[in-house]
Design a protein around this motif. Structure first.
Motif, short mmCIF file in Angstrom:
data_model
loop_
_atom_site.label_atom_id
_atom_site.label_comp_id
_atom_site.label_asym_id
_atom_site.label_seq_id
_atom_site.Cartn_x
_atom_site.Cartn_y
_atom_site.Cartn_z
N PHE A 1 0.83 -1.18 0.00
CA PHE A 1 0.00 0.00 0.00
C PHE A 1 0.89 1.26 0.00
O PHE A 1 2.12 1.18 0.00
N ASP A 2 0.24 2.39 0.04
CA ASP A 2 0.89 3.69 -0.08
C ASP A 2 2.09 3.85 0.84
O ASP A 2 3.15 4.30 0.42
N TYR B 1 -0.40 10.07 -0.75
CA TYR B 1 0.02 10.77 -1.96
C TYR B 1 0.65 9.84 -2.99
O TYR B 1 0.59 10.12 -4.20
N VAL B 2 1.22 8.72 -2.56
CA VAL B 2 1.81 7.78 -3.52
C VAL B 2 0.70 7.11 -4.34
O VAL B 2 0.82 6.96 -5.56
N ALA C 1 6.66 6.82 -6.09
CA ALA C 1 7.30 7.37 -4.89
C ALA C 1 8.73 7.80 -5.17
O ALA C 1 9.17 8.88 -4.74
N THR C 2 9.48 6.97 -5.89
CA THR C 2 10.88 7.32 -6.15
C THR C 2 11.00 8.43 -7.19
O THR C 2 11.98 9.19 -7.18
N ALA C 3 10.02 8.55 -8.09
CA ALA C 3 10.01 9.69 -9.00
C ALA C 3 9.85 10.99 -8.22
O ALA C 3 10.47 12.01 -8.54
N MET C 4 9.02 10.95 -7.18
CA MET C 4 8.77 12.15 -6.39
C MET C 4 9.95 12.53 -5.49
O MET C 4 10.12 13.69 -5.14
N THR C 5 10.76 11.55 -5.12
CA THR C 5 11.89 11.82 -4.23
C THR C 5 13.23 11.73 -4.95
O THR C 5 14.29 11.72 -4.30
N ASN C 6 13.22 11.68 -6.26
CA ASN C 6 14.45 11.44 -7.01
C ASN C 6 15.53 12.49 -6.72
O ASN C 6 16.72 12.18 -6.71
#
Length: 399
Positions: free
Chosen positions: A137-138, A164-165, A201-206
């Motif tokens: 899950f998220d 948000y994920v 998630a990793t795109a958002m924290t890249n």
């Protein structure tokens, strides 16, 4: 006419990623059929707000949809799905690959029925790797992206309470569906659109990963402060809280003048965003003192007039009443059967200048549209009644 009028979407989604993707398509004219179990899927009943047990998130995520209640494992259920697929443009199913295969919702099975079908899937971890078969899950995406490690304090990392994920994955999947439709218009071929929580998630924290890879710094949580700007923090006012995000030398200079500290502009400790992030504690202390003597509204008014990014920290009970939200045009008040009042549902946060959005249809009750959908597929009334008697189909009379 809406941009997606004439597009039929079959929504086998669960919880957020799949259903929100489908809702976005429905917002712009697609006919979305939510297919759920007889009696309703489990995601319908999270945080109940209606007499039938339907939940708060369900009302948001299933606007503008029809409900068909089926026993997917029954022979009748499989035949109904086969007929539906033959009429559909997009199938949405956020489930692992083995579950797709078991339900005959994999691309090969769907394309055997309708060669130009578009399948949109979302999984926790993607299709390859040691965790590909795992569910998630998220919060799992948040934790594995680096975001949780940098949220909270050194003693206790925190996850975000909002999913948000999941929502980000739904947005990526809706974008992918639009690209696949465009490609189908060009080539006549369907295909699979695949998204994942870990990918989103990793795109958002890249940026965090790039920072570590190139600068070699292992960042630590700073509470509500930022590693890359300052004073970016949450501050107590005399009657509440506000947040500021001071990014760029120009905004920092305006902030310094506002709080009566112009000497900070040329202080080498605050020469740029990174330096201000590294030395943010002192900046936050200065801003906290400025905020403490003002009400939230006074602080927001002064910061806004100085063109400094700031906003009030609102409780969920305050969000819809805020004048900016009331003026935004984002919210529609929709009455679902058995709720105490109309639900304030936020529609798509985008608009098209030449295509006004149509009024939102309320979310469906379980099986509310089963009879109409089956009749449209060619099933006779006595056949529908027989399937209901055998538990293959669920019906609901709208209230």
């Amino acid at each position: 006419m809406q941009p997606l009028t004439g597009i039929r979407v079959l929504d086998f989604g669960r919880y957020i990623a799949g259903p929100y993707c489908a809702a976005l398509l429905g917002d712009f004219g697609a006919e979305v059929i939510r297919i759920e179990r007889v009696g309703g899927n489990e995601d319908r009943f999270t945080v109940p707000v209606a007499e039938d047990g339907s939940g708060a998130a369900f009302l948001q995520l299933n606007r503008n949809k029809k409900s068909l209640a089926l026993s997917l494992g029954s022979p009748e259920g499989r035949e109904i799905v086969r007929r539906l697929v033959a009429t559909a443009d997009i199938v949405i199913a956020n489930m692992p690959a083995d579950a797709l295969m078991a339900a005959h919702l994999d691309l090969a099975s769907l394309a055997a029925i309708k060669p130009d079908i578009i399948l949109v899937t979302a999984s926790a971890f993607g299709d390859a790797g040691p965790m590909a078969r795992n569910v998630g899950f998220d919060a799992i995406g948040q934790a594995m992206s680096g975001a949780v490690a940098l949220t909270g304090t050194a003693d206790q990392p925190y996850r975000a309470q909002v999913n948000y994920v999941d929502f980000g994955t739904a947005l990526h999947c809706a974008f992918g569906a639009m690209m696949a439709l465009r490609e189908r218009d060009r080539t006549g071929r369907g295909q699979q659109v695949s998204g994942s929580l870990l990918g989103t998630a990793t795109a958002m924290t890249n940026g965090l990963s790039i920072d570590h890879a190139l600068n070699g710094i292992e960042r630590k949580p700073l509470g509500n402060r930022s590693h890359g700007s300052g004073p970016t923090d949450i501050f107590r006012t005399s009657d509440g809280w506000i947040v500021t995000q001071i990014v760029s030398n120009a905004i920092f200079a305006r902030w310094a003048h506002l709080v009566g500290a112009p000497e900070l502009i040329d202080d080498p400790r605050y020469a740029d965003d990174r330096a201000r992030g590294d030395n943010g504690a002192a900046l936050s202390e200065r801003m906290a003192a400025w905020c403490a003597t003002r009400t939230t509204q006074e602080a927001i008014d002064l910061l806004g007039a100085a063109r400094i990014p700031a906003g009030p920290v609102l409780a969920p009970s305050e969000v819809m009443a805020h004048p900016q939200m009331q003026a935004s045009g984002l919210v529609e008040h929709v009455r679902y059967p058995g709720t105490a009042s109309a639900a304030p549902i936020v529609g798509p946060p985008i608009s098209l200048s030449d295509t006004p959005r149509e009024a939102m249809n309320r979310p469906p009750q379980v099986g509310e549209h089963s009879a109409a959908i089956l009749t449209d597929l060619g099933f006779a009334p006595d056949a529908i009644s027989a399937m209901v008697q055998r538990g293959a189909v669920g019906l609901c009379q709208a209230t």
